[in-house]
Design a protein around this motif. Structure first.
Motif, PDB file in Angstrom:
ATOM      1  N   LEU A   1       0.823  -1.209   0.000  1.00 49.78           N
ATOM      2  CA  LEU A   1       0.000   0.000   0.000  1.00 49.78           C
ATOM      3  C   LEU A   1       0.855   1.256   0.000  1.00 49.78           C
ATOM      4  O   LEU A   1       1.944   1.277   0.578  1.00 49.78           O
ATOM      5  CB  LEU A   1      -0.904   0.026   1.235  1.00 49.78           C
ATOM      6  N   ARG A   2       0.333   2.290  -0.611  1.00 54.10           N
ATOM      7  CA  ARG A   2       0.958   3.621  -0.596  1.00 54.10           C
ATOM      8  C   ARG A   2       0.278   4.432   0.502  1.00 54.10           C
ATOM      9  O   ARG A   2      -0.782   5.004   0.283  1.00 54.10           O
ATOM     10  CB  ARG A   2       0.788   4.303  -1.943  1.00 54.10           C
ATOM     11  N   LEU A   3       0.885   4.472   1.662  1.00 58.28           N
ATOM     12  CA  LEU A   3       0.301   5.193   2.787  1.00 58.28           C
ATOM     13  C   LEU A   3       0.955   6.548   3.003  1.00 58.28           C
ATOM     14  O   LEU A   3       0.347   7.441   3.573  1.00 58.28           O
ATOM     15  CB  LEU A   3       0.427   4.361   4.068  1.00 58.28           C
ATOM     16  N   PHE A   4       2.203   6.685   2.574  1.00 53.78           N
ATOM     17  CA  PHE A   4       2.982   7.897   2.815  1.00 53.78           C
ATOM     18  C   PHE A   4       3.612   8.362   1.514  1.00 53.78           C
ATOM     19  O   PHE A   4       4.788   8.156   1.281  1.00 53.78           O
ATOM     20  CB  PHE A   4       4.076   7.642   3.860  1.00 53.78           C
ATOM     21  N   GLY A   5       2.847   8.959   0.619  1.00 49.78           N
ATOM     22  CA  GLY A   5       3.395   9.441  -0.636  1.00 49.78           C
ATOM     23  C   GLY A   5       3.148   8.480  -1.779  1.00 49.78           C
ATOM     24  O   GLY A   5       2.186   7.715  -1.785  1.00 49.78           O
ATOM     25  N   GLU A   6       4.067   8.500  -2.737  1.00 52.20           N
ATOM     26  CA  GLU A   6       3.904   7.745  -3.979  1.00 52.20           C
ATOM     27  C   GLU A   6       4.505   6.343  -3.944  1.00 52.20           C
ATOM     28  O   GLU A   6       4.332   5.576  -4.881  1.00 52.20           O
ATOM     29  CB  GLU A   6       4.517   8.535  -5.144  1.00 52.20           C
ATOM     30  N   ARG A   7       5.241   6.011  -2.888  1.00 48.36           N
ATOM     31  CA  ARG A   7       5.899   4.711  -2.811  1.00 48.36           C
ATOM     32  C   ARG A   7       5.180   3.822  -1.800  1.00 48.36           C
ATOM     33  O   ARG A   7       4.641   4.296  -0.797  1.00 48.36           O
ATOM     34  CB  ARG A   7       7.369   4.881  -2.398  1.00 48.36           C
ATOM     35  N   THR A   8       5.185   2.522  -2.069  1.00 50.40           N
ATOM     36  CA  THR A   8       4.567   1.575  -1.142  1.00 50.40           C
ATOM     37  C   THR A   8       5.462   1.403   0.080  1.00 50.40           C
ATOM     38  O   THR A   8       6.635   1.799   0.081  1.00 50.40           O
ATOM     39  CB  THR A   8       4.368   0.207  -1.809  1.00 50.40           C
ATOM     40  N   MET A   9       4.922   0.768   1.088  1.00 54.07           N
ATOM     41  CA  MET A   9       5.714   0.522   2.297  1.00 54.07           C
ATOM     42  C   MET A   9       6.931  -0.350   1.975  1.00 54.07           C
ATOM     43  O   MET A   9       8.020  -0.118   2.490  1.00 54.07           O
ATOM     44  CB  MET A   9       4.846  -0.097   3.379  1.00 54.07           C
ATOM     45  N   LEU A  10       6.761  -1.341   1.114  1.00 52.88           N
ATOM     46  CA  LEU A  10       7.886  -2.174   0.688  1.00 52.88           C
ATOM     47  C   LEU A  10       8.940  -1.327  -0.030  1.00 52.88           C
ATOM     48  O   LEU A  10      10.136  -1.445   0.243  1.00 52.88           O
ATOM     49  CB  LEU A  10       7.402  -3.305  -0.225  1.00 52.88           C
TER      50      LEU A  10
ATOM     51  N   ASP B   1      28.887 -16.936   6.002  1.00 56.57           N
ATOM     52  CA  ASP B   1      28.608 -16.639   7.402  1.00 56.57           C
ATOM     53  C   ASP B   1      28.398 -15.137   7.582  1.00 56.57           C
ATOM     54  O   ASP B   1      29.156 -14.479   8.280  1.00 56.57           O
ATOM     55  CB  ASP B   1      29.771 -17.135   8.261  1.00 56.57           C
ATOM     56  N   PRO B   2      27.356 -14.571   6.964  1.00 58.68           N
ATOM     57  CA  PRO B   2      27.164 -13.127   7.024  1.00 58.68           C
ATOM     58  C   PRO B   2      26.496 -12.676   8.316  1.00 58.68           C
ATOM     59  O   PRO B   2      25.923 -13.473   9.060  1.00 58.68           O
ATOM     60  CB  PRO B   2      26.226 -12.869   5.852  1.00 58.68           C
ATOM     61  N   VAL B   3      26.568 -11.385   8.558  1.00 56.12           N
ATOM     62  CA  VAL B   3      25.702 -10.757   9.550  1.00 56.12           C
ATOM     63  C   VAL B   3      24.369 -10.567   8.843  1.00 56.12           C
ATOM     64  O   VAL B   3      24.319 -10.113   7.705  1.00 56.12           O
ATOM     65  CB  VAL B   3      26.290  -9.399  10.001  1.00 56.12           C
ATOM     66  N   MET B   4      23.291 -10.928   9.523  1.00 55.50           N
ATOM     67  CA  MET B   4      21.974 -10.849   8.914  1.00 55.50           C
ATOM     68  C   MET B   4      21.146  -9.803   9.651  1.00 55.50           C
ATOM     69  O   MET B   4      20.956  -9.888  10.850  1.00 55.50           O
ATOM     70  CB  MET B   4      21.292 -12.219   9.013  1.00 55.50           C
ATOM     71  N   ALA B   5      20.662  -8.818   8.901  1.00 55.46           N
ATOM     72  CA  ALA B   5      19.738  -7.827   9.448  1.00 55.46           C
ATOM     73  C   ALA B   5      18.347  -8.178   8.941  1.00 55.46           C
ATOM     74  O   ALA B   5      18.149  -8.358   7.747  1.00 55.46           O
ATOM     75  CB  ALA B   5      20.125  -6.419   9.006  1.00 55.46           C
ATOM     76  N   VAL B   6      17.395  -8.289   9.852  1.00 56.44           N
ATOM     77  CA  VAL B   6      16.034  -8.653   9.484  1.00 56.44           C
ATOM     78  C   VAL B   6      15.133  -7.444   9.700  1.00 56.44           C
ATOM     79  O   VAL B   6      15.058  -6.905  10.800  1.00 56.44           O
ATOM     80  CB  VAL B   6      15.535  -9.858  10.313  1.00 56.44           C
ATOM     81  N   LEU B   7      14.466  -7.032   8.633  1.00 54.86           N
ATOM     82  CA  LEU B   7      13.565  -5.891   8.670  1.00 54.86           C
ATOM     83  C   LEU B   7      12.183  -6.327   8.226  1.00 54.86           C
ATOM     84  O   LEU B   7      12.036  -7.317   7.518  1.00 54.86           O
ATOM     85  CB  LEU B   7      14.052  -4.801   7.711  1.00 54.86           C
ATOM     86  N   THR B   8      11.195  -5.562   8.619  1.00 55.69           N
ATOM     87  CA  THR B   8       9.861  -5.797   8.088  1.00 55.69           C
ATOM     88  C   THR B   8       9.599  -4.787   6.979  1.00 55.69           C
ATOM     89  O   THR B   8      10.150  -3.689   6.990  1.00 55.69           O
ATOM     90  CB  THR B   8       8.776  -5.662   9.178  1.00 55.69           C
ATOM     91  N   ALA B   9       8.760  -5.163   6.049  1.00 58.61           N
ATOM     92  CA  ALA B   9       8.450  -4.294   4.920  1.00 58.61           C
ATOM     93  C   ALA B   9       7.409  -3.241   5.273  1.00 58.61           C
ATOM     94  O   ALA B   9       7.150  -2.359   4.475  1.00 58.61           O
ATOM     95  CB  ALA B   9       7.941  -5.126   3.740  1.00 58.61           C
ATOM     96  N   ASP B  10       6.838  -3.330   6.445  1.00 59.84           N
ATOM     97  CA  ASP B  10       5.744  -2.430   6.779  1.00 59.84           C
ATOM     98  C   ASP B  10       5.993  -1.595   8.039  1.00 59.84           C
ATOM     99  O   ASP B  10       5.080  -1.214   8.723  1.00 59.84           O
ATOM    100  CB  ASP B  10       4.446  -3.206   6.914  1.00 59.84           C
ATOM    101  N   HIS B  11       7.249  -1.297   8.316  1.00 59.70           N
ATOM    102  CA  HIS B  11       7.525  -0.475   9.505  1.00 59.70           C
ATOM    103  C   HIS B  11       7.716   0.986   9.145  1.00 59.70           C
ATOM    104  O   HIS B  11       7.854   1.342   7.997  1.00 59.70           O
ATOM    105  CB  HIS B  11       8.728  -0.998  10.264  1.00 59.70           C
TER     106      HIS B  11
END
Length: 122
Positions: A37-46, A112-122
């Protein structure tokens, strides 16, 4: 972490985009969940999550986990992301299963990387 840590070489970012559209109803639906969804401008949350990653790691070091039915939507919204890095989860099993799958994939693909986990809707 050692001083020679280089995010472009040692970090993999995993974006969880597997939401089912139930928590933000009626705006978000099963057909178009919140991350698309586009909640904040022209770009989606993803897309906004993708934008925040710009310059941190190359696209080859970003994985997006989503519901299998949304693989094409992710590819359409993030054309810079390699197709092989869009992971369609075979079934919805919530956050811990998605993170475990991401850890297995990161180990197999990147060592053996460092992994950062994010959510697409924050």
């Amino acid at each position: 972490m050692t001083q020679d840590f280089d995010p472009s070489r040692d970090l993999v970012v995993v974006v969880m985009a597997g939401g089912s559209g139930t928590r933000f109803w009626p705006v978000s639906t099963e057909i178009k969940p919140k991350q698309f969804l586009r909640l904040f401008g022209e770009r989606t949350m993803l897309q906004l999550t993708w934008d925040r990653l710009a310059g941190l790691v190359p696209p080859e070091r970003v994985l997006v986990l989503t519901n299998q039915r949304f693989v094409d939507s992710v590819a359409e919204q993030l054309p810079e992301l390699p197709a092989a890095n869009i992971i369609g989860e075979p079934m919805h099993r919530d956050t811990s299963a998605a993170v475990a799958l991401a850890a297995v994939l990161c180990k197999a693909r990147f060592g053996d990387p460092v992994m950062a986990v994010l959510t697409a809707d924050h």
